[in-house]
Design a protein around this motif. Sequence first.
Motif, short mmCIF file in Angstrom:
data_model
loop_
_atom_site.label_atom_id
_atom_site.label_comp_id
_atom_site.label_asym_id
_atom_site.label_seq_id
_atom_site.Cartn_x
_atom_site.Cartn_y
_atom_site.Cartn_z
N PHE A 157 60.83 41.30 60.06
CA PHE A 157 59.59 41.32 58.79
C PHE A 157 58.14 40.81 59.05
O PHE A 157 57.30 41.06 59.00
N ILE A 158 57.88 39.73 59.93
CA ILE A 158 56.85 38.78 60.47
C ILE A 158 56.29 40.29 60.94
O ILE A 158 55.41 39.73 60.93
N GLY A 159 56.85 40.76 62.27
CA GLY A 159 55.77 41.73 63.05
C GLY A 159 55.40 42.76 61.43
O GLY A 159 53.96 43.30 62.44
N SER A 160 55.67 42.82 60.89
CA SER A 160 55.62 44.20 60.02
C SER A 160 54.40 43.66 59.43
O SER A 160 53.58 44.52 59.03
N GLU A 161 54.46 42.23 58.84
CA GLU A 161 53.10 42.08 57.83
C GLU A 161 52.41 41.64 59.08
O GLU A 161 51.33 42.01 58.15
N CYS A 162 51.97 41.14 59.92
CA CYS A 162 51.25 40.97 61.41
C CYS A 162 50.94 42.34 61.75
O CYS A 162 49.54 42.93 61.23
N MET A 163 51.39 43.84 61.72
CA MET A 163 50.31 44.91 61.40
C MET A 163 49.88 44.91 60.53
O MET A 163 49.46 46.25 60.26
N LEU A 164 50.74 45.33 59.27
CA LEU A 164 50.01 45.25 57.87
C LEU A 164 48.76 45.02 57.65
O LEU A 164 47.44 45.34 57.48
N PHE A 165 48.18 43.48 58.27
CA PHE A 165 47.14 43.02 57.63
C PHE A 165 46.14 42.78 59.34
O PHE A 165 44.61 43.66 58.57
N ALA A 166 46.78 43.15 59.99
CA ALA A 166 46.03 43.81 61.40
C ALA A 166 45.31 45.02 61.26
O ALA A 166 43.95 45.16 61.22
N SER A 167 45.73 46.09 60.10
CA SER A 167 45.31 47.24 59.63
C SER A 167 44.31 47.76 58.39
O SER A 167 43.37 47.29 58.49
#
Length: 141
Positions: free
Chosen positions: A34-44
Motif C-alpha cells: 500500500f505504501i509503495g502504491s501511494e508513493c507511485m500515485l503521488f510521484a505520478s
Amino acid sequence: MTHAAAAHSAHDDTHGHPPTSTGLDNKKIAVWAFIGSECMLFASLISTYLIYKGRSVVGPYPHETCLPPSCSTPLKAILNIPVTSASTFVLLMSSLAMVLALAAVENKGKPGYEGVLGSSKLWLLVTAILGTTFLGFQLTL
C-alpha cells in the motif's frame, strides 16, 4: 517430538496463518504494498504537475484572482500557500502527538517515560487540539 507436534510448533508464531515465501507476515507485506502504491500515485501526480507547470498561456493561475474584463465572472484565488503550509504543519504535528501518545501507552512505567513524556492523556489532548485546529483551517480555505 512427533511430526505433527513439530509442524504445529513451526506455525505458532504466525497466529494461524501460513508463512509466506519471504518469511514476513502477510499484513506487513500488504502495508508495504500500500505504501509503495501511494508513493507511485503521488510521484505520478507531482511529475504531471511539473510537466504542465507554466504551460497555460492564458491564465488565470490558481494563485491569482481574476476580475472583469479579463474574466466574465469574478474569480477568487484558489490556492493560499501560507495557510495551506500552516495547515500541513499542524496536521503533521497532530500525527507526531498521536505517535507520542501511543509510545506513552506502550512504555508506561518504564524508565524515561515518567512525567510529561509518559502522559498518554496529555498527548491525546494535544492530538485532539491539533486535529480541531486542522479542521478549522479547512473551514477557512
